[in-house]
Enzyme design. Structure first.
Site, PDB file in Angstrom:
ATOM      1  CE  LYS A 128      -1.674   1.652   3.985  1.00  0.00           C
ATOM      2  NZ  LYS A 128      -1.448   2.988   4.314  1.00  0.00           N
ATOM      3  CG  ASN A 129       2.541   2.740   3.411  1.00  0.00           C
ATOM      4  OD1 ASN A 129       1.274   2.914   3.430  1.00  0.00           O
ATOM      5  ND2 ASN A 129       3.001   2.439   4.655  1.00  0.00           N
ATOM      6  CB  CYS A 156      -2.647  11.582  12.104  1.00  0.00           C
ATOM      7  SG  CYS A 156      -2.763  10.182  11.460  1.00  0.00           S
ATOM      8  NE  ARG A 208       1.728  10.036  10.488  1.00  0.00           N
ATOM      9  CZ  ARG A 208       1.451   8.882   9.745  1.00  0.00           C
ATOM     10  NH1 ARG A 208      -0.073   8.613   9.987  1.00  0.00           N
ATOM     11  NH2 ARG A 208       2.177   8.324   8.867  1.00  0.00           N
ATOM     12  CG  ASP A 248       3.455   1.064   9.404  1.00  0.00           C
ATOM     13  OD1 ASP A 248       3.442   2.021  10.426  1.00  0.00           O
ATOM     14  OD2 ASP A 248       3.343   1.370   8.361  1.00  0.00           O
ATOM     15  NE  ARG A 285      -6.452   4.680   6.317  1.00  0.00           N
ATOM     16  CZ  ARG A 285      -5.377   5.162   7.128  1.00  0.00           C
ATOM     17  NH1 ARG A 285      -5.391   5.404   8.537  1.00  0.00           N
ATOM     18  NH2 ARG A 285      -4.395   5.495   6.803  1.00  0.00           N
TER      19      ARG A 285
END
Ligand code: UD1
Length: 431
Positions: free
Chosen positions: A23-24, A118, A123, A306, A398
């Site tokens: 995803k990133n 966030c 951030r 993560d 997400r």
């Protein structure tokens, strides 16, 4: 419509699971794709909410987006009319800020709404802006927008005070079309930084050194068409590896790059699991009681932030006292209260969680506070005695494609439901 995961825990996960595209990496690659005026084809795109929101934001500014199938998209950025990305998109997905670097590099002008607060702590994006300024852009904050403009972008020497994935990628994109040579020092080394650099190079950019802490970029005037397949998602892979461990399972996680999983694998081995590496798969077997350990999150190749909540979930049912230190984001222990509802014994002192392992979690109703913590609570539910209901699964969607389907195929009893009645029905069914 609100949806929930409802899980009957205690079943070892067994079998094989296929991991999707990262995803990133995909978020940055999609943004970079608009820098060419020719059609770019991107494959192995994860079909998750963040990606779909970014594609909407891109359509909104005039990018032609053709979704060939769930995992393939064609992008054409030759007809962009708007250089302004609205708050509506930024609010849903911070990574729309990659359009700032892409638009600035291509058109010398970009306006993107300033990201708001966030869920995992403050951030800032000061390093992104510092990089754009160093390249010669005038960057102002006006009415909630970041407005970046340059008469000409010129290559320069940039030292990042802090290792930042987002700043490294954003500056790399803008510098790809600046005049002359840019050097980014103290760059992030994450696999997705390398993937974005490889993608830009395939479009004709000249970037060397991605994956080390010094990236050298020689600007080019134009970028061109290409086809590109995104690397596998190391965090999705790690999440399934930890789910296997937590449930005393035996799972082969396929379509991965084992090198990207080294920090995750090392911790699993340390706590007593077996990890077998193949060319493009890893097998995790957990047959012995798990042991305590110490973990600190760090930039790649360190242990990824993560994966921090998933790690705490494992250590919550490992023997002895463990510590988990969060060194990247200041507010990433918000799931601890939820895990406590499942019986965990965790005390958070500033950036350190002190975890006293219990024998097992008890099913409870919990709420996902963010994407990765949500996935971690699902893992806890898969291990737990009894039924767990996870609320706010919007966050999980997400970043995880078909999460419950992939887990079900490994034997988990998990369903996505949308009413209290369905939760009761599931509970009755599983006894
Ligand atoms: C990316 C990932 C996110 C991951 C994080 C760290 C995406 C879309 N998101 O986020 O999932 O958790 O990397 O691996 O790829 N910082 C500043 N100023 C800045 C930028 C960052 O001080 O301008 C700080 C941050 O507050 C944080 C640290 O630098 O403490 C690292 O953040 P960064 O690597 O930039 O994270 P993101 O790119 O936002």
């Amino acid at each position: 419509m609100e949806q929930f995961y409802v899980i009957k825990g205690g079943i070892p996960l067994v079998g094989e699971v296929e991991i999707g595209g990262a995803k990133n990496a995909a978020l940055a690659i999609l943004a970079a794709a608009i820098m060419a005026d020719e059609t770019v084809t991107i494959e192995n795109l994860p079909n998750v909410r963040d990606i779909n929101v970014l594609l909407d934001a891109m359509r909104e500014i005039g990018v032609k987006v053709d979704r060939l199938d769930a995992h393939t998209v064609k992008i054409n950025g030759s007809m962009i009319q708007e250089l302004c990305v609205e708050y509506e998109f930024i609010k849903k997905i911070r990574a729309s800020y990659y359009l700032l670097g892409a638009l600035l590099g291509k058109y010398n002008h970009a306006e993107v709404a300033l990201p708001g607060g966030c869920d995992i702590g403050s951030r800032p994006i000061d390093l992104h802006l510092k990089g754009f300024r160093a390249l010669g852009a005038d960057v102002k904050i006006q009415y909630g927008l970041i407005v970046a403009h340059a008469e000409r972008l010129a290559g320069t020497h940039i030292y990042l005070d802090k290792v930042s994935v987002g700043a490294t990628i954003n500056i790399m994109m803008a510098a790809s079309m600046a005049e002359g040579k840019t050097i980014i020092e103290n760059a992030a080394k994450e696999p997705h930084v390398v993937d974005v650099a490889n993608f830009l190079n395939r479009m004709g950019a000249n970037i060397r050194g991605a994956g080390t802490d010094v990236i050298r970029i020689v600007g080019v005037r134009k970028l061109h068409a290409t086809e590109y397949s995104i690397i596998p998602d190391q965090i999705e892979a790690g999440t399934f590896m930890f789910a296997a461990a937590a449930t005393k399972g035996d799972v082969t996680v396929k379509n991965v790059i084992p090198k990207h999983l080294e920090a995750t694998s090392a911790k699993l081995i340390e706590i007593g699991c077996e990890v077998e590496e193949f060319d493009d798969a890893v097998r995790v077997v957990s047959s012995k009681p798990m042991r305590h350990t110490q973990v600190t999150t760090l930039a790649y190749p360190g242990f990824p932030t993560d994966m921090q909540p998933q790690m705490s979930v494992l250590l919550g049912i490992a023997q002895g006292t463990s510590t988990v230190t969060e060194s990247i984001f200041e507010n990433r222990f918000r799931y601890v209260d939820e895990l406590t509802r499942m019986g965990a014994s965790i005390k958070v002192e500033s950036s350190i969680a002190i975890i006293n392992g219990i024998s097992n979690y008890m099913g409870a109703r919990v709420s996902a506070p963010d994407l990765r913590a949500g996935a971690a609570l699902v893992i806890a539910g898969l291990a737990a005695d009894g039924v767990t209901v996870v609320d706010n699964i919007y966050y999980i969607e997400r970043g995880y494609e078909d999460f419950e389907k992939k887990l079900s195929e490994l034997g988990a009893q998990i369903e996505k439901v949308s009413s209290e009645k369905e939760i009761q029905k599931f509970t009755l069914k599983v006894g």
